[in-house]
Scaffold this active site. Sequence first.
Site, PDB file in Angstrom:
ATOM      1  CG  PHE A   1      -0.463  -0.436   2.499  1.00  0.00           C
ATOM      2  CD1 PHE A   1       0.338   0.601   3.166  1.00  0.00           C
ATOM      3  CD2 PHE A   1      -0.684  -1.551   2.977  1.00  0.00           C
ATOM      4  CE1 PHE A   1       0.735   0.404   4.614  1.00  0.00           C
ATOM      5  CE2 PHE A   1      -0.235  -1.931   4.263  1.00  0.00           C
ATOM      6  CZ  PHE A   1       0.594  -0.899   5.153  1.00  0.00           C
TER       7      PHE A   1
ATOM      8  CB  VAL B   1       0.654   7.738   5.719  1.00  0.00           C
ATOM      9  CG1 VAL B   1      -0.252   7.876   6.799  1.00  0.00           C
ATOM     10  CG2 VAL B   1       1.622   8.971   5.606  1.00  0.00           C
TER      11      VAL B   1
ATOM     12  N   GLY C   1       1.379   3.776  -3.327  1.00  0.00           N
ATOM     13  CA  GLY C   1       0.451   4.685  -3.907  1.00  0.00           C
ATOM     14  C   GLY C   1      -0.141   5.816  -2.716  1.00  0.00           C
ATOM     15  CG  HIS C   2      -2.068   5.700   1.443  1.00  0.00           C
ATOM     16  ND1 HIS C   2      -2.082   6.060   2.711  1.00  0.00           N
ATOM     17  CD2 HIS C   2      -3.342   6.281   1.231  1.00  0.00           C
ATOM     18  CE1 HIS C   2      -2.873   6.631   3.307  1.00  0.00           C
ATOM     19  NE2 HIS C   2      -3.694   6.803   2.421  1.00  0.00           N
ATOM     20  CG  PHE C   3       0.107   9.609   0.312  1.00  0.00           C
ATOM     21  CD1 PHE C   3      -1.011   9.936  -0.564  1.00  0.00           C
ATOM     22  CD2 PHE C   3      -0.109   9.845   1.573  1.00  0.00           C
ATOM     23  CE1 PHE C   3      -2.346   9.855  -0.173  1.00  0.00           C
ATOM     24  CE2 PHE C   3      -1.600   9.986   2.176  1.00  0.00           C
ATOM     25  CZ  PHE C   3      -2.402  10.151   1.141  1.00  0.00           C
TER      26      PHE C   3
END
Length: 153
Positions: free
Chosen positions: A53, A63, A56-58
């Site tokens: 994750f 985070v 893309g986050h971020f």
Amino acid sequence: MSHPIYELPIDVNQIQTLIPHRYPFLLIDRVIELDLEAKRIVGQKNVTINEPFFQGHFPTRPVMPGVLIIEALAQAGGVMTQLGLGRDALSKLFYMVKVDNARFNKQVVPGDVLILEVQMKRLIRNMGCYYGEAKVNGEIVASAEVMCAGARE
């Protein structure tokens, strides 16, 4: 009701015999405390930069998504439910059906050790209600009330 004694910590291999989640969605690495009489469990998630994750986050400021912290709490509750009821994870699936009073107090980032403290509030037929707090370095980073429903495969 007498409960079996489990040797702690319960590792990820044992956890995978209890709940159906697998990489990349298995969000509990070990159980470090378990009190079936008090209906309480403490799990641990080691958060690393390799989590999918974070792509893309971020990308420039990774985070952990808050919804995944809540999912980690629900998975810890699922482990406790399976251990407490002696159910086979292959014959019973639990789905999160409700989240109340979710709060996110602080960001969870790579390198954090996420401690998942979950208390079962009630179990009615196939519905389990839990309260969970996720902590990093003893500080609450997220909390929520979660309801899960069991369903046959």
